[in-house]
Design a protein around this motif. Structure first.
Motif, PDB file in Angstrom:
ATOM      1  N   VAL A   6      16.556 -10.809  -0.802  1.00  0.00           N
ATOM      2  CA  VAL A   6      15.571 -11.341  -1.748  1.00  0.00           C
ATOM      3  C   VAL A   6      15.474 -12.857  -1.586  1.00  0.00           C
ATOM      4  CG1 VAL A   6      15.039 -11.692  -4.200  1.00  0.00           C
ATOM      5  CG2 VAL A   6      15.830  -9.460  -3.394  1.00  0.00           C
ATOM      6  N   ALA A   7      16.624 -13.524  -1.473  1.00  0.00           N
ATOM      7  CA  ALA A   7      16.621 -14.978  -1.308  1.00  0.00           C
ATOM      8  C   ALA A   7      16.010 -15.382   0.027  1.00  0.00           C
ATOM      9  CB  ALA A   7      18.054 -15.515  -1.422  1.00  0.00           C
ATOM     10  N   GLU A   8      16.260 -14.590   1.056  1.00  0.00           N
ATOM     11  CA  GLU A   8      15.763 -14.883   2.400  1.00  0.00           C
ATOM     12  C   GLU A   8      14.251 -14.705   2.514  1.00  0.00           C
ATOM     13  OE1 GLU A   8      16.241 -12.479   6.467  1.00  0.00           O
ATOM     14  OE2 GLU A   8      18.147 -13.189   5.635  1.00  0.00           O
ATOM     15  N   ASP A   9      13.709 -13.723   1.806  1.00  0.00           N
ATOM     16  CA  ASP A   9      12.288 -13.390   1.932  1.00  0.00           C
ATOM     17  C   ASP A   9      11.735 -13.007   0.560  1.00  0.00           C
ATOM     18  OD1 ASP A   9       9.841 -12.896   3.109  1.00  0.00           O
ATOM     19  OD2 ASP A   9      10.405 -10.931   3.894  1.00  0.00           O
ATOM     20  N   PRO A  10      11.600 -13.990  -0.353  1.00  0.00           N
ATOM     21  CA  PRO A  10      11.185 -13.658  -1.721  1.00  0.00           C
ATOM     22  C   PRO A  10       9.725 -13.205  -1.784  1.00  0.00           C
ATOM     23  CG  PRO A  10      11.293 -16.031  -1.438  1.00  0.00           C
ATOM     24  CD  PRO A  10      11.816 -15.413  -0.169  1.00  0.00           C
ATOM     25  N   ASP A  11       9.447 -12.345  -2.752  1.00  0.00           N
ATOM     26  CA  ASP A  11       8.080 -11.912  -3.002  1.00  0.00           C
ATOM     27  C   ASP A  11       7.279 -13.052  -3.614  1.00  0.00           C
ATOM     28  OD1 ASP A  11       8.404  -9.274  -2.140  1.00  0.00           O
ATOM     29  OD2 ASP A  11       9.192  -8.650  -4.080  1.00  0.00           O
ATOM     30  N   ILE A  12       5.998 -13.090  -3.309  1.00  0.00           N
ATOM     31  CA  ILE A  12       5.066 -14.013  -3.945  1.00  0.00           C
ATOM     32  C   ILE A  12       4.290 -13.180  -4.950  1.00  0.00           C
ATOM     33  CG2 ILE A  12       3.119 -15.564  -3.616  1.00  0.00           C
ATOM     34  CD1 ILE A  12       4.192 -15.939  -0.700  1.00  0.00           C
ATOM     35  N   LEU A  13       4.494 -13.470  -6.222  1.00  0.00           N
ATOM     36  CA  LEU A  13       3.948 -12.622  -7.277  1.00  0.00           C
ATOM     37  C   LEU A  13       2.703 -13.232  -7.903  1.00  0.00           C
ATOM     38  CD1 LEU A  13       7.334 -11.811  -9.035  1.00  0.00           C
ATOM     39  CD2 LEU A  13       6.132 -10.435  -7.332  1.00  0.00           C
ATOM     40  N   PRO A  14       1.681 -12.418  -8.108  1.00  0.00           N
ATOM     41  CA  PRO A  14       0.508 -12.886  -8.850  1.00  0.00           C
ATOM     42  C   PRO A  14       0.875 -13.136 -10.311  1.00  0.00           C
ATOM     43  CG  PRO A  14       0.071 -10.781  -7.731  1.00  0.00           C
ATOM     44  CD  PRO A  14       1.524 -11.060  -7.614  1.00  0.00           C
ATOM     45  N   ALA A  15       0.075 -13.930 -10.991  1.00  0.00           N
ATOM     46  CA  ALA A  15       0.311 -14.219 -12.404  1.00  0.00           C
ATOM     47  C   ALA A  15       0.330 -12.920 -13.195  1.00  0.00           C
ATOM     48  CB  ALA A  15      -0.774 -15.150 -12.937  1.00  0.00           C
ATOM     49  N   GLY A  16       1.250 -12.841 -14.143  1.00  0.00           N
ATOM     50  CA  GLY A  16       1.323 -11.695 -15.033  1.00  0.00           C
ATOM     51  C   GLY A  16       2.107 -10.510 -14.508  1.00  0.00           C
ATOM     52  N   VAL A  17       2.623 -10.613 -13.293  1.00  0.00           N
ATOM     53  CA  VAL A  17       3.384  -9.510 -12.713  1.00  0.00           C
ATOM     54  C   VAL A  17       4.840  -9.619 -13.140  1.00  0.00           C
ATOM     55  CG1 VAL A  17       4.261  -8.555 -10.553  1.00  0.00           C
ATOM     56  CG2 VAL A  17       1.862  -9.192 -10.748  1.00  0.00           C
ATOM     57  N   ARG A  18       5.403  -8.501 -13.552  1.00  0.00           N
ATOM     58  CA  ARG A  18       6.822  -8.462 -13.897  1.00  0.00           C
ATOM     59  C   ARG A  18       7.584  -7.946 -12.688  1.00  0.00           C
ATOM     60  NH1 ARG A  18       9.520  -4.248 -17.893  1.00  0.00           N
ATOM     61  NH2 ARG A  18       8.954  -3.036 -16.092  1.00  0.00           N
ATOM     62  N   TYR A  19       8.641  -8.637 -12.319  1.00  0.00           N
ATOM     63  CA  TYR A  19       9.431  -8.294 -11.139  1.00  0.00           C
ATOM     64  C   TYR A  19      10.789  -7.756 -11.571  1.00  0.00           C
ATOM     65  CZ  TYR A  19      12.295  -8.991  -6.958  1.00  0.00           C
ATOM     66  OH  TYR A  19      13.139  -8.814  -5.896  1.00  0.00           O
TER      67      TYR A  19
END
Length: 140
Positions: A6-19
């Motif tokens: 996760v640290a190596e390749d984090p997701d780019i999240l749109p506004a309002g998305v819960r991860y």
């Protein structure tokens, strides 16, 4: 996904998305495998063991249960994935499709599309493995 991946390749999240990250394995299987694989037979055995673990290892069963429970109890669109999108994501997708009533042949055809859609990612992972274990060990 492991905390390192996760640290190596984090997701780019749109506004309002819960991860939510659910670490299915709870350990670093990639480095474990890279240290033990010495032949094609070793690679097959490692992958079979890893996939068998999805249904027999307590940590993995619990993590999958958490995933399926969250999918069932969350409203709106949802996405689940892993680093490669083929092993535990493929297993989870197959289970969800089975619950939804898809026939086994359709589920397998869908899973096999992973080879086509992930060819470039799989190639990069193989190159990383080659770099980790050396050409003489990966020549099989």
């Amino acid at each position: 996904m492991t905390p390192d991946s996760v640290a190596e390749d984090p997701d780019i999240l749109p506004a309002g998305v819960r991860y939510t990250n659910i670490d299915i394995f709870g350990r670093d299987l990639e480095s474990e495998g890279a240290r033990t694989i010495r032949s094609a037979a070793d690679a097959r055995a490692f992958m079979e063991s890893m996939n068998r673990g999805f249904v027999v290892n307590e940590h993995e069963r619990s993590a999958f249960a958490r995933l399926f429970t969250q999918l069932a109890n969350t409203q709106g669109p949802q996405l689940f994935h892993c680093n490669s999108g083929k092993d535990h994501t493929g297993w989870a997708a197959a289970i969800v499709q089975s619950i939804a009533g898809a026939d086994p042949e359709t589920i397998m055809q869908d899973y096999m599309l992973t080879n086509e859609y992930s060819a470039e990612t799989i190639k990069k992972k193989n190159e990383q493995l080659l770099a980790a274990v050396g050409a003489e060990r990966a020549a099989w």
